[in-house]
Scaffold this motif. Structure first.
Motif, PDB file in Angstrom:
ATOM      1  N   GLN A 384       0.639  -1.279  -0.029  1.00 26.89           N
ATOM      2  CA  GLN A 384      -0.126  -0.182   0.025  1.00 26.89           C
ATOM      3  C   GLN A 384       1.083   1.500  -0.134  1.00 26.89           C
ATOM      4  O   GLN A 384       0.277   2.615  -0.446  1.00 26.89           O
ATOM      5  CB  GLN A 384      -0.969  -0.175   1.158  1.00 26.89           C
ATOM      6  N   LEU A 385       1.967   1.213   0.534  1.00 26.05           N
ATOM      7  CA  LEU A 385       3.133   2.515   0.595  1.00 26.05           C
ATOM      8  C   LEU A 385       3.333   2.789  -1.229  1.00 26.05           C
ATOM      9  O   LEU A 385       3.559   3.754  -1.220  1.00 26.05           O
ATOM     10  CB  LEU A 385       4.098   2.119   0.942  1.00 26.05           C
ATOM     11  N   LYS A 386       3.019   1.818  -1.950  1.00 27.34           N
ATOM     12  CA  LYS A 386       3.210   2.050  -3.390  1.00 27.34           C
ATOM     13  C   LYS A 386       2.548   3.170  -3.760  1.00 27.34           C
ATOM     14  O   LYS A 386       2.660   3.651  -4.826  1.00 27.34           O
ATOM     15  CB  LYS A 386       3.366   0.801  -4.173  1.00 27.34           C
ATOM     16  N   ARG A 387       1.163   3.299  -3.201  1.00 27.17           N
ATOM     17  CA  ARG A 387       0.162   4.313  -3.717  1.00 27.17           C
ATOM     18  C   ARG A 387       0.532   5.760  -3.316  1.00 27.17           C
ATOM     19  O   ARG A 387       0.204   6.636  -3.295  1.00 27.17           O
ATOM     20  CB  ARG A 387      -1.068   4.003  -2.957  1.00 27.17           C
ATOM     21  N   GLY A 388       1.883   5.960  -2.355  1.00 25.33           N
ATOM     22  CA  GLY A 388       2.163   7.024  -1.932  1.00 25.33           C
ATOM     23  C   GLY A 388       1.898   7.496  -0.463  1.00 25.33           C
ATOM     24  O   GLY A 388       2.405   8.244   0.081  1.00 25.33           O
ATOM     25  N   SER A 389       0.931   6.576   0.320  1.00 26.62           N
ATOM     26  CA  SER A 389       0.726   6.769   1.667  1.00 26.62           C
ATOM     27  C   SER A 389      -0.162   5.618   2.173  1.00 26.62           C
ATOM     28  O   SER A 389      -0.640   4.831   1.531  1.00 26.62           O
ATOM     29  CB  SER A 389      -0.233   8.224   1.807  1.00 26.62           C
TER      30      SER A 389
END
Length: 456
Positions: A384-389
């Motif tokens: 989910q960090l790949k979405r930026g947050s």
């Protein structure tokens, strides 16, 4: 350095050039697709973890997806690391499609899958659009007769532009496909040629125009930053041509060199078949940053390290988001990956073994892994960090995990390095620089035993 000594967390070699560090692209996996690393999955876990997971009912309300691996291509790209075939005849293809249907029939006998509706379907490859119109219609007809997917929220279909005829596109639209993903990668014929792509630029525009006329809900354009022979001028031209097309979404990946690509073998053996270099990581990040800036100036919204969408209110990546939140996925086909009742699975990766096992009425699972409660939480966090947050409350509610306490040290380090802009009880957010290099930052959140090991 040999292939055995390369590990995925050491992604670059740094050379000094006039006092400036240059991050050279090395052989090894860069993209973090899952956690824990695939290298810890085992054949023993097929009996101890995969079969028990399939034998019990699913968690209430958990979405189920279906991935179909169509492993056929006109040519093998020099950067490709997937299980694909370019030498199969019509009889081989027909037999494989029969096997896909038979494999789904076997899954439908399992309590974890039986009776469930499909939330999303993904045709990947390889090249799904390699199949003829008749083959596609037969495959979809048989699969959807077993499990109707008219109510699926998303059906994605990957295409190679040169394989799309008007009749085939109409058939794909008739299958209920909601996202047509065009594997353009680059608009320059010379770069397409030296990287082993089968299509050429004229076919891109013809396919795109036909797809638009059929009113697909979402047309996605795939680009790769840093292909062999890429230059600043050509990259800017690619971004410009993408903007002219005005697709609903754009995905951009930075060129990586896993071990089993043609380019990687050339580098490891030192045979120097390819004269053109692969851009260093700093250049690839700069190119993606420039593309994102241009897309944002044109009204697009960056939704992850790899995607930008024109209208976030109507354009989504359901397949991605469901998997990054722990959904179940049945992967059909040779070498396919799945995730059922918290257990990771992969099929056998050879044509003969896969087809033989399914023909005998056995699921072709070759290896599996049951993550611990902590590992499942880490998996969702890094993806989910790949979405930026990420929102810490999500992990507190679902896993009882206090993100700021558990990962205080890596978060503080990333903030000090300029890769995290915010880390509080409401939100943990990456900076744009952090987002552009997210895959190389994620191992900091891995358990100690999973850091610095071979990824695949």
């Amino acid at each position: 350095m040999t292939a055995k000594t390369l590990v995925y967390s050491v992604l670059v070699s740094v050379e000094s050039t006039g006092g400036v560090a240059v991050e050279q692209t090395e052989v090894g996996s860069y993209f973090v697709a899952n956690y824990p690393p695939f290298s810890v999955w085992t054949k023993e876990a097929v009996a101890s973890a995969a079969r028990p997971a399939l034998a019990k009912p699913p968690a209430p309300g958990l979405p189920l997806g279906l991935y179909l691996h169509i492993p056929f291509c006109r040519k093998r790209c020099h950067f490709c690391y997937f299980r694909v075939y370019t030498d199969k005849n019509a009889r081989d293809v027909a037999h494989y499609l029969d096997t896909l249907v038979r494999e789904w029939e076997l899954y439908l006998r399992e309590p974890a899958i039986a009776g469930r509706e499909l939330d999303f379907v993904y045709f990947g490859g390889g090249t799904p659009s390699f199949l003829s119109t008749a083959q596609l219609e037969s495959l979809v007809g048989r699969l959807s007769a077993l499990t109707p997917w008219a109510n699926a929220e998303e059906i994605t279909f990957e295409c190679e532009p040169g394989t799309l005829t008007p009749g085939k596109l109409e058939a794909i639209r008739g299958m209920g496909v909601t996202r047509l993903s065009l594997g353009i990668e680059n608009f320059d014929d010379r770069i397409l040629e030296i990287n082993g792509r089968a299509h050429r630029s004229a076919e891109i525009f013809t396919a795109y125009e036909k797809a638009r006329k059929l009113d697909f809900p979402q047309v996605n354009v795939d680009l790769i930053a840093g292909m062999l022979g890429e230059t600043d001028a050509n990259w800017q031209a690619c971004v410009g041509k993408t903007l002219e097309l005005q697709p609903d979404s754009v995905t951009i990946y930075q060129m990586e060199l896993p071990f089993n690509t043609t380019i990687s073998r050339d580098l490891i053996k030192g045979t120097h078949v390819f004269e053109e270099p692969v851009a260093d990581w700093a250049t690839k990040r700069r190119w993606v940053a420039e593309a994102f800036e241009a897309l944002e100036a044109a009204g697009y919204h960056v939704g992850s390290a790899y995607t930008a969408v024109k209208d976030p209110s109507r354009t989504h990546f359901v397949y991605r988001d469901r998997l990054w939140q722990g959904a179940d996925l049945v992967g059909l086909g040779v070498a396919s990956f799945g995730h059922v009742n918290g257990v990771h699975l992969q099929n056998h990766d050879t044509w003969e073994v896969y087809n033989t096992l399914v023909g005998r009425g056995e699921l072709p699972t070759s290896r599996a892994y049951r993550p611990s409660h902590e590992e499942r939480a880490i998996r969702e966090l890094v993806l989910q960090l790949k979405r930026g947050s990420i929102r810490p409350a999500y992990f507190r509610d679902k896993y009882g995990l206090e993100v700021l306490e558990r990962f205080g040290e890596p978060l503080a380090e990333l903030q000090a390095e300029g890769y995290v802009s915010r880390a509080d009880a409401e939100l943990v957010a990456l900076t744009r620089e952090g987002l552009l290099r997210v895959d190389v930052l994620l191992p900091r959140f891995f358990l100690p035993e999973h850091q610095g090991i071979r990824y695949t």
